[in-house]
Design a protein around this motif. Structure first.
Motif, PDB file in Angstrom:
ATOM      1  N   THR A  23     132.823 -37.139  -3.426  1.00 55.50           N
ATOM      2  CA  THR A  23     131.646 -37.001  -3.858  1.00 55.50           C
ATOM      3  C   THR A  23     130.074 -37.661  -3.199  1.00 55.50           C
ATOM      4  N   PRO A  24     128.911 -36.966  -2.974  1.00 57.98           N
ATOM      5  CA  PRO A  24     128.358 -38.661  -2.505  1.00 57.98           C
ATOM      6  C   PRO A  24     128.432 -39.452  -3.861  1.00 57.98           C
ATOM      7  N   ARG A  25     127.564 -37.642  -4.713  1.00 58.59           N
ATOM      8  CA  ARG A  25     127.659 -38.984  -5.972  1.00 58.59           C
ATOM      9  C   ARG A  25     128.765 -40.132  -6.626  1.00 58.59           C
ATOM     10  N   GLU A  26     129.663 -39.791  -6.711  1.00 60.54           N
ATOM     11  CA  GLU A  26     130.542 -40.640  -6.459  1.00 60.54           C
ATOM     12  C   GLU A  26     130.131 -42.112  -6.193  1.00 60.54           C
ATOM     13  N   ILE A  27     130.371 -41.827  -4.343  1.00 57.84           N
ATOM     14  CA  ILE A  27     129.803 -43.498  -3.767  1.00 57.84           C
ATOM     15  C   ILE A  27     128.517 -43.353  -4.202  1.00 57.84           C
ATOM     16  N   GLU A  28     127.474 -43.397  -4.556  1.00 56.21           N
ATOM     17  CA  GLU A  28     126.341 -43.683  -5.030  1.00 56.21           C
ATOM     18  C   GLU A  28     126.689 -44.446  -5.870  1.00 56.21           C
ATOM     19  N   SER A  29     127.738 -44.248  -6.983  1.00 56.15           N
ATOM     20  CA  SER A  29     128.112 -44.766  -8.652  1.00 56.15           C
ATOM     21  C   SER A  29     128.666 -45.806  -8.161  1.00 56.15           C
ATOM     22  N   ILE A  30     129.691 -45.891  -7.175  1.00 57.00           N
ATOM     23  CA  ILE A  30     129.982 -47.190  -7.027  1.00 57.00           C
ATOM     24  C   ILE A  30     129.534 -48.216  -6.584  1.00 57.00           C
ATOM     25  N   THR A  31     128.846 -47.490  -5.448  1.00 57.16           N
ATOM     26  CA  THR A  31     127.528 -48.579  -4.352  1.00 57.16           C
ATOM     27  C   THR A  31     127.485 -49.742  -5.286  1.00 57.16           C
ATOM     28  N   ALA A  32     126.716 -48.669  -6.624  1.00 51.58           N
ATOM     29  CA  ALA A  32     125.402 -49.119  -7.739  1.00 51.58           C
ATOM     30  C   ALA A  32     126.432 -50.835  -8.110  1.00 51.58           C
ATOM     31  N   LEU A  33     127.563 -50.731  -7.957  1.00 53.95           N
ATOM     32  CA  LEU A  33     128.137 -51.245  -8.805  1.00 53.95           C
ATOM     33  C   LEU A  33     128.469 -53.070  -8.165  1.00 53.95           C
ATOM     34  N   PHE A  34     127.879 -52.615  -6.831  1.00 51.77           N
ATOM     35  CA  PHE A  34     128.456 -53.661  -6.076  1.00 51.77           C
ATOM     36  C   PHE A  34     126.985 -54.740  -6.189  1.00 51.77           C
ATOM     37  N   ALA A  52     120.648 -50.186   0.424  1.00 53.16           N
ATOM     38  CA  ALA A  52     119.315 -49.611   0.361  1.00 53.16           C
ATOM     39  C   ALA A  52     118.897 -48.207   0.877  1.00 53.16           C
ATOM     40  N   SER A  53     120.469 -48.079   1.786  1.00 53.23           N
ATOM     41  CA  SER A  53     120.249 -46.968   2.500  1.00 53.23           C
ATOM     42  C   SER A  53     121.713 -45.805   1.873  1.00 53.23           C
ATOM     43  N   ILE A  54     122.134 -46.588   0.414  1.00 54.31           N
ATOM     44  CA  ILE A  54     123.308 -45.338   0.251  1.00 54.31           C
ATOM     45  C   ILE A  54     122.824 -43.584  -0.132  1.00 54.31           C
ATOM     46  N   SER A  55     121.575 -43.742  -0.022  1.00 48.01           N
ATOM     47  CA  SER A  55     121.608 -42.421  -0.653  1.00 48.01           C
ATOM     48  C   SER A  55     121.446 -41.577   0.577  1.00 48.01           C
ATOM     49  N   ILE A  57     123.470 -41.966   3.668  1.00 50.01           N
ATOM     50  CA  ILE A  57     124.847 -42.210   3.719  1.00 50.01           C
ATOM     51  C   ILE A  57     125.528 -41.370   3.006  1.00 50.01           C
ATOM     52  N   SER A  58     125.939 -41.227   2.340  1.00 52.20           N
ATOM     53  CA  SER A  58     126.383 -40.518   1.524  1.00 52.20           C
ATOM     54  C   SER A  58     127.235 -39.708   1.673  1.00 52.20           C
ATOM     55  N   VAL A  59     126.285 -38.424   1.983  1.00 46.02           N
ATOM     56  CA  VAL A  59     126.208 -37.206   1.563  1.00 46.02           C
ATOM     57  C   VAL A  59     127.642 -37.340   3.479  1.00 46.02           C
ATOM     58  N   PRO A  60     126.615 -37.722   4.844  1.00 44.35           N
ATOM     59  CA  PRO A  60     127.862 -37.760   6.109  1.00 44.35           C
ATOM     60  C   PRO A  60     128.944 -38.516   5.470  1.00 44.35           C
ATOM     61  N   LEU A  61     129.026 -39.412   4.989  1.00 41.50           N
ATOM     62  CA  LEU A  61     130.102 -41.033   4.326  1.00 41.50           C
ATOM     63  C   LEU A  61     131.177 -39.660   3.424  1.00 41.50           C
ATOM     64  N   SER A  62     130.818 -39.307   2.834  1.00 38.27           N
ATOM     65  CA  SER A  62     131.900 -37.949   1.829  1.00 38.27           C
ATOM     66  C   SER A  62     132.673 -37.958   2.577  1.00 38.27           C
ATOM     67  N   GLU A  63     131.706 -36.639   3.682  1.00 36.34           N
ATOM     68  CA  GLU A  63     132.282 -35.569   4.447  1.00 36.34           C
ATOM     69  C   GLU A  63     133.368 -35.736   5.399  1.00 36.34           C
ATOM     70  N   ILE A  64     132.937 -37.356   6.195  1.00 39.79           N
ATOM     71  CA  ILE A  64     134.072 -38.619   7.173  1.00 39.79           C
ATOM     72  C   ILE A  64     135.482 -38.305   5.919  1.00 39.79           C
ATOM     73  N   ILE A  65     135.008 -39.149   5.009  1.00 36.26           N
ATOM     74  CA  ILE A  65     136.151 -39.342   4.000  1.00 36.26           C
ATOM     75  C   ILE A  65     136.941 -38.200   3.404  1.00 36.26           C
ATOM     76  N   ASN A  66     136.470 -37.349   3.561  1.00 39.29           N
ATOM     77  CA  ASN A  66     136.898 -35.900   2.604  1.00 39.29           C
ATOM     78  C   ASN A  66     138.181 -35.431   4.148  1.00 39.29           C
ATOM     79  N   LEU A  67     137.349 -35.446   5.028  1.00 45.69           N
ATOM     80  CA  LEU A  67     137.878 -35.224   6.483  1.00 45.69           C
ATOM     81  C   LEU A  67     139.104 -35.564   6.747  1.00 45.69           C
ATOM     82  N   ILE A  68     138.965 -37.121   6.815  1.00 46.41           N
ATOM     83  CA  ILE A  68     140.495 -37.785   7.150  1.00 46.41           C
ATOM     84  C   ILE A  68     141.528 -37.724   6.301  1.00 46.41           C
ATOM     85  N   HIS A  69     140.883 -37.412   5.068  1.00 48.31           N
ATOM     86  CA  HIS A  69     141.866 -37.376   4.037  1.00 48.31           C
ATOM     87  C   HIS A  69     142.889 -35.455   4.218  1.00 48.31           C
ATOM     88  N   PHE A  70     141.700 -34.998   4.755  1.00 47.78           N
ATOM     89  CA  PHE A  70     142.233 -33.237   5.629  1.00 47.78           C
ATOM     90  C   PHE A  70     143.447 -33.491   6.374  1.00 47.78           C
TER      91      PHE A  70
END
Length: 78
Positions: A23-34, A52-55, A57-70
């Protein structure tokens, strides 16, 4: 000829791995740990720029990751 993993794994493990969609929230949470760094990685993108830009790009990034998995899952079913 056995695949390399078959020498170590005795059994059918083709369908034993399951990924939960991200999810976008998961990506944002992981990025916050960097760590806050100004240095660039091998791709030329700094951690500060990603954080600075994660908010945005997190939605399209999660869609790309999920699409690759699918797509990987659908190939395995054929």
């Amino acid at each position: 000829m056995l695949a390399i993993y078959e020498a170590y794994l005795k059994g059918n493990y083709t369908n034993s791995l399951f990924f939960i969609p991200t999810t976008p929230r998961e990506i944002e949470s992981i990025t916050a740990l960097f760590k806050n760094k100004k240095s660039f990685s091998f791709d030329g993108i700094s951690t500060n720029l990603i954080k600075a830009s994660i908010s945005e790009i997190s939605v399209p990034l999660s869609e790309i990751i999920n699409l690759i998995h699918f797509k990987q899952v659908s190939y395995q079913k054929n």
